[in-house]
Design an enzyme around this catalytic site. Structure first.
Site: not given
Ligand code: GCV
Length: 695
Positions: A173, A216, A293, A297, A329, A341, A365, A370, A398, A516, A538
């Site tokens: 991922e 995940n 985690k 999500e 996390r 958020r 983080k 993110d 990412e 973002h 999102w």
């Protein structure tokens, strides 16, 4: 040469241990596989100095797998630096002594001292000697004089880890460098050499732990079938000082344990976790622990049973006991929570301060959203004085151009690590009792990291976890000298190019504190127009809040008031758009397009100016790289030149698509000297990349 019997015995023992230890693969062509551990032959004065020193014997005070690895590294490294492939035992009366005792519990501190006819590497335990050996070779690789080595180092924090978001089927991922380095299908019978070479690379920069699977998480990693697989890897990594951790799925007691619930307060659930932990520790006595985690999500977690994160974390921590840690996390945001958020993690976790067991570490983080190209530091740092907090950075890029864009991340991490929280120190000081975890960029590509320059980010992350006080320039310089060329003319150009690359990506993707704006899903190219996804956060439009009236997310008291989550002294520095660092402007403020920025330009003109500045910076990087051809081997020169061409094109894509969209919102003309986007907004909107990697 006459050696005493004791010394002969020690050397024989060392050679025997050496034969039993898996060693890194042999030298190959310049395809990047060797990373920064190339030990390219020295030339001129540096070679003469090494020749003058060239050690006659390598002695060690004891025999251990780790010291065997250290000795092998020194012999191979010195031979390679020497270039003539002669026997490492030279004709000089010099020695290198590895003076360490086996043992656990020490932190890897070491000293490397040049004495008359001797370089003595000492440490409180054998890992200290391994780190010392790598540090010595790092110095020599840069052409430094062996007679002047005088190092005394200790790690700034205990946990220095990589988190692999690798799935059991080999997909990664957010991975942009091929399939996973872990082949769980062939393990435990077959252990790929790459896993040894990986551990060696980690150890060379002081990393000491790795989480081998995606947060995940698949419950497979908790099954009996996986224990021998994990054990094989852990055994192979032990001599390099790398402890193995796994990510666990909170609902595993239901999914593979056959229980009706995963409620962390249920005794049967706790007993199930205990059996799993005991089985892991029986096979792997130095197993590191669990990464979790939870309730993030869509992942399961304690809140599914109306329990808190602390109750969930403690249930797992108690089955681990003093054998390891639970890393929990803090990356949470929820569909139900309608607050900003950026504020949700703080709101959820600060009330739990003091409620986590001593072996729980909260992994936070670098910023509150993110891994964006630029974010202010996360407000949780400093806000939970009774909880150990760990820093999570993302080495895999990412949101920063993934494999191809050249972006050196040390300045990025240092921006957060060096930030004064106003609550008892800088971020680096707050995390010192715990550590740093970087989301790995490793894969099965020959160059490991998707590009040669992405290796610098793996390197820099390790070096900063060892010592966050190192400058970005120093890290870049030592990396580039070892990876490409130690010629000062090369280094004097490549280092500034690397340093400038971070601001460049911010400028062409998300200037002035925007965040973002990447298209949802692949997170690669621009998608500022996206506004129709079910969950508001999102959508890129959620973050920019662009309208006819202006652009930016109001996080002042008049808006979400996220500023109030920071210490007052820190909040104050961002509260006033007129006095603040404009790099964070639109993160905290919604401002009119006509707002006058510090440059004297309107906000709109400044935005366009910064996009143009980003594009120009990439063009400058391309030119710099062309001028460096004489110093770099043809393969790696060409790879990097290709990727810079991609980056130059895509910086323009980012600029043009973003400007086209903002113009559709604000109706403003471009500033006089700015050129219009190459295509229509519709064209940019129509682009799609279903095959983009890492999703
Ligand atoms: C592993 C972001 C990424 C996800 C990642 C998540 C996380 O949302 O896009 O791929 O999931 O962060 O850190 O858990």
């Amino acid at each position: 040469m006459i050696m005493g019997r004791g010394l002969v015995n020690r050397l024989l023992a060392l050679l025997a241990a050496l034969a039993a230890v898996p060693l890194p693969s042999a030298a190959r062509a310049e395809d990047g596989y060797k990373l920064w551990l190339r030990y390219a032959p020295l030339e001129g004065q540096a070679k003469a100095k090494l020749d003058a020193f060239k050690p006659r014997v390598l002695t060690t005070s004891t025999n251990s797998a780790t010291l065997a690895v250290a000795a092998h590294e020194l012999i191979a490294g010195l031979n390679s630096l020497d270039g003539d492939k002669r026997d490492p035992v030279g004709s000089n009366p010099s020695t290198i002594t590895l003076d360490c005792r086996p043992g656990n519990g020490s932190d890897g501190s070491f000293e490397v001292k040049s004495l008359r006819h001797e370089i003595r590497i000492s440490g409180a335990d054998e890992i200290g000697c391994l780190y010392g050996a790598f540090a010595l070779l790092r110095e020599l690789s840069q052409g430094h004089d062996p007679a002047k080595i005088n190092l005394a180092e200790h790690p700034a924090m205990p946990l220095r880890m990589l988190d692999h978001w690798d799935n059991p089927d080999g997909r990664v991922e957010r991975g942009y460098s091929g399939r996973s380095i872990f082949d769980w299908w062939k393990l435990p019978e077959h252990l790929d050499q790459r896993l040894i070479d990986y551990a060696r690379a980690d150890a060379s920069i002081g990393l000491n732990g790795a989480v081998v699977n995606n947060v995940n998480a698949s419950p497979l990693f908790l099954t009996d079938r996986y224990i021998p697989k994990l054990k094989r890897v852990a055994d192979a990594w032990r001599p390099f000082g790398i402890r193995l951790y796994i990510s666990v799925r909170f609902s595993a007691p239901k999914e593979i344990g056959g229980l009706p619930t995963a409620d962390p307060l249920d005794p049967a659930v706790q007993a199930w976790w205990k059996v799993r932990a005991d089985a892991l520790y029986a096979a792997i006595p130095d197993f590191g622990g669990f990464l979790v985690k939870a309730n993030s999500e869509g992942e399961p977690g304690p809140q599914d049973y109306h329990r808190t994160h602390a109750e969930g974390a403690n249930a797992l921590a108690r089955v681990i006991g003093n054998r390891g840690v639970v890393i929990w996390r803090a990356f949470v945001y929820s569909a139900e929570d309608k607050t900003d958020r950026a504020m949700q993690a703080y709101n959820e976790f600060v009330p739990l301060d003091g409620m986590f067991d001593a072996n729980v570490i909260l992994q936070v983080k670098n910023g509150p959203i993110d891994f964006q190209p630029r974010e202010p530091f996360h407000p949780l740092f400093g806000a939970m004085p009774h909880t150990r907090l760990m820093f999570e950075g993302q080495i895999t890029k990412e949101y920063l151009g993934q494999a191809t864009h050249l972006v050196y991340l040390a300045p990025y991490w240092k921006e957060a690590l060096g930030a004064d929280t106003g609550r008892g120190g800088t971020v680096a000081q707050i995390i010192a009792p715990a550590g740093m975890a970087g989301v790995a960029n490793t894969g099965s590509d020959r160059d490991w990291s998707g590009s040669h320059f992405n290796q610098a980010n793996w390197y820099a992350f390790g070096r900063l976890a060892w010592n966050p006080g190192l400058s970005s320039e120093q890290i870049a310089r030592e990396w580039a000298a070892q990876t490409f060329s130690r010629d000062p003319q090369f280094l004097d150009k490549v280092v500034p190019m690397m340093i400038a690359s971070r601001q460049a990506v911010v400028d062409y993707m998300t200037p002035l504190g925007l965040a973002h704006q990447m298209a949802t899903g692949h997170h690669y190219g621009p998608g500022p127009w996206i506004c129709d996804l079910q969950r508001p956060e999102w959508n890129p439009c959620y973050y920019a809040k662009a309208g006819k009236d202006g652009i930016g997310f109001d996080r002042t008291a008049g808006g979400s008031n996220a500023l109030a989550q920071y210490a007052p002294s820190v909040g104050a520095q961002w509260a006033n758009p007129k006095t603040m660092d404009e790099d964070y402007l639109l993160w905290f403020h919604h401002l009119a397009w006509s707002y006058r920025t510090k440059s004297g330009r309107s906000l709109w003109d400044e935005l366009v100016h910064r996009y143009d500045r980003g594009v120009a910076a990439v063009d400058a990087m391309t030119q710099t790289w062309s001028s460096l051809q004489p110093y770099v081997d043809p393969e790696r020169f060409a790879d990097t030149a290709d990727y810079l061409r991609i980056q130059a094109e895509e910086a323009r894509w980012w600029r043009d698509a973003s400007i086209a969209y903002w113009q559709s919102v604000n109706g403003l003309a471009l500033p006089g000297d700015a050129h219009p986007p190459a295509h229509s907004l519709e064209y940019y909107k129509s682009l799609s990349f279903p095959e983009a990697p890492g999703q």
